[in-house]
Design a protein around this motif. Structure first.
Motif, PDB file in Angstrom:
ATOM      1  N   TYR A  39       0.831  -1.207   0.000  1.00 34.48           N
ATOM      2  CA  TYR A  39       0.000   0.000   0.000  1.00 34.48           C
ATOM      3  C   TYR A  39       0.865   1.257   0.000  1.00 34.48           C
ATOM      4  O   TYR A  39       1.859   1.327   0.699  1.00 34.48           O
ATOM      5  N   GLU A  40       0.470   2.239  -0.802  1.00 36.07           N
ATOM      6  CA  GLU A  40       1.148   3.530  -0.839  1.00 36.07           C
ATOM      7  C   GLU A  40       0.169   4.603  -0.391  1.00 36.07           C
ATOM      8  O   GLU A  40      -0.951   4.669  -0.900  1.00 36.07           O
ATOM      9  N   TYR A  41       0.607   5.450   0.557  1.00 41.39           N
ATOM     10  CA  TYR A  41      -0.230   6.574   0.970  1.00 41.39           C
ATOM     11  C   TYR A  41      -0.291   7.586  -0.155  1.00 41.39           C
ATOM     12  O   TYR A  41       0.715   7.885  -0.788  1.00 41.39           O
ATOM     13  N   LYS A  42      -1.485   8.106  -0.409  1.00 40.34           N
ATOM     14  CA  LYS A  42      -1.669   9.086  -1.470  1.00 40.34           C
ATOM     15  C   LYS A  42      -2.346  10.318  -0.891  1.00 40.34           C
ATOM     16  O   LYS A  42      -3.353  10.204  -0.202  1.00 40.34           O
ATOM     17  N   ASP A  43      -1.794  11.455  -1.203  1.00 43.52           N
ATOM     18  CA  ASP A  43      -2.405  12.722  -0.806  1.00 43.52           C
ATOM     19  C   ASP A  43      -3.518  13.013  -1.804  1.00 43.52           C
ATOM     20  O   ASP A  43      -3.276  13.095  -3.014  1.00 43.52           O
ATOM     21  N   ALA A  44      -4.736  13.171  -1.343  1.00 42.24           N
ATOM     22  CA  ALA A  44      -5.889  13.350  -2.221  1.00 42.24           C
ATOM     23  C   ALA A  44      -5.742  14.587  -3.100  1.00 42.24           C
ATOM     24  O   ALA A  44      -6.061  14.546  -4.296  1.00 42.24           O
ATOM     25  N   ASP A  45      -5.258  15.682  -2.539  1.00 39.44           N
ATOM     26  CA  ASP A  45      -5.091  16.905  -3.323  1.00 39.44           C
ATOM     27  C   ASP A  45      -4.027  16.730  -4.396  1.00 39.44           C
ATOM     28  O   ASP A  45      -4.187  17.175  -5.530  1.00 39.44           O
ATOM     29  N   GLU A  46      -2.946  16.075  -4.031  1.00 41.33           N
ATOM     30  CA  GLU A  46      -1.866  15.842  -4.984  1.00 41.33           C
ATOM     31  C   GLU A  46      -2.326  14.919  -6.112  1.00 41.33           C
ATOM     32  O   GLU A  46      -2.030  15.156  -7.287  1.00 41.33           O
ATOM     33  N   GLU A  47      -3.076  13.871  -5.773  1.00 37.64           N
ATOM     34  CA  GLU A  47      -3.595  12.953  -6.789  1.00 37.64           C
ATOM     35  C   GLU A  47      -4.543  13.670  -7.732  1.00 37.64           C
ATOM     36  O   GLU A  47      -4.492  13.482  -8.945  1.00 37.64           O
ATOM     37  N   THR A  49      -4.596  16.849  -8.479  1.00 39.50           N
ATOM     38  CA  THR A  49      -3.808  17.746  -9.322  1.00 39.50           C
ATOM     39  C   THR A  49      -3.125  16.984 -10.447  1.00 39.50           C
ATOM     40  O   THR A  49      -3.133  17.423 -11.602  1.00 39.50           O
ATOM     41  N   LYS A  50      -2.555  15.814 -10.134  1.00 43.00           N
ATOM     42  CA  LYS A  50      -1.887  15.008 -11.165  1.00 43.00           C
ATOM     43  C   LYS A  50      -2.863  14.556 -12.246  1.00 43.00           C
ATOM     44  O   LYS A  50      -2.585  14.660 -13.445  1.00 43.00           O
ATOM     45  N   VAL A  51      -4.013  14.045 -11.827  1.00 43.02           N
ATOM     46  CA  VAL A  51      -5.004  13.543 -12.784  1.00 43.02           C
ATOM     47  C   VAL A  51      -5.538  14.679 -13.645  1.00 43.02           C
ATOM     48  O   VAL A  51      -5.656  14.547 -14.874  1.00 43.02           O
ATOM     49  N   THR A  52      -5.847  15.803 -13.024  1.00 49.77           N
ATOM     50  CA  THR A  52      -6.368  16.949 -13.761  1.00 49.77           C
ATOM     51  C   THR A  52      -5.335  17.487 -14.738  1.00 49.77           C
ATOM     52  O   THR A  52      -5.657  17.798 -15.887  1.00 49.77           O
ATOM     53  N   SER A  53      -4.103  17.573 -14.305  1.00 49.35           N
ATOM     54  CA  SER A  53      -3.030  18.059 -15.179  1.00 49.35           C
ATOM     55  C   SER A  53      -2.826  17.139 -16.374  1.00 49.35           C
ATOM     56  O   SER A  53      -2.673  17.606 -17.513  1.00 49.35           O
ATOM     57  N   ALA A  54      -2.822  15.830 -16.114  1.00 53.23           N
ATOM     58  CA  ALA A  54      -2.642  14.872 -17.209  1.00 53.23           C
ATOM     59  C   ALA A  54      -3.800  14.958 -18.200  1.00 53.23           C
ATOM     60  O   ALA A  54      -3.602  14.929 -19.421  1.00 53.23           O
ATOM     61  N   HIS A  55      -5.022  15.076 -17.684  1.00 52.08           N
ATOM     62  CA  HIS A  55      -6.202  15.181 -18.538  1.00 52.08           C
ATOM     63  C   HIS A  55      -6.133  16.457 -19.378  1.00 52.08           C
ATOM     64  O   HIS A  55      -6.407  16.436 -20.587  1.00 52.08           O
TER      65      HIS A  55
END
Length: 165
Positions: A39-47, A49-55
């Motif tokens: 399991y990897e901890y994921k920061d919801a805001d960071e995730e 931002t990454k998804v939105t930027s990639a899209h």
């Protein structure tokens, strides 16, 4: 058995928790992966931002298109939700209740008696709400598990309330 769990006591806000809806919560943790060390901890805001930027980048370069794997990804996630064991961190709910300065301990109330832990230990607590895709009906609605896995085979069961004192 009641599926609603209150957080009461030395808090600014009394909160009621409904573990039956946590399966849809993005903060849920796959406990099988967690205790296997995958399991990897994921920061919801960071995730986000990454998804939105990639899209955004993809739309600029390719134009607006739906990825061909979107349907299969949704099906995979649904299958995973219906077959895996999930939990969620307790700390975020305790913080939302805003413990008062005099609060030093968390009392976990169960049908068999109470369990007391210090507020500093709350960061090390997971609340298991699903086992192999099913709610914990017989001895639930939740089980309390330590993040180190020391009570994995004998968690605190039949939780009825959380009280800060």
């Amino acid at each position: 058995m009641e599926f609603i769990i209150p957080i009461t006591g030395a808090v600014k806000f009394n909160i009621t928790l409904d573990p039956t809806v946590w399966i849809f919560d993005d903060r849920r943790i796959d406990l099988d992966e967690f205790f296997e060390g995958k399991y990897e901890y994921k920061d919801a805001d960071e995730e986000y931002t990454k998804v939105t930027s990639a899209h955004w980048s993809r739309e600029i370069i390719e134009g607006s298109t739906n990825p061909p794997t979107l349907k299969s990804e949704k099906k995979y996630e649904k299958t995973k939700m219906l077959s895996n064991t999930y939990g969620i961190e307790l700390k975020q709910f305790i913080l939302n209740a805003e413990p008062l300065n005099e609060a030093k301990n968390l009392v976990i109330e169960t049908n068999e008696g109470n369990h007391t832990i210090s507020l500093e230990e709350v960061d090390n607590i997971l609340v298991k709400f699903s086992h192999k895709g099913k709610p914990l009906r017989e001895d639930g609605p939740v089980h309390i598990i330590k993040k180190d896995g020391s009570n994995l085979n004998d968690p605190i069961r039949n939780v009825t309330a959380f009280r800060l004192e």
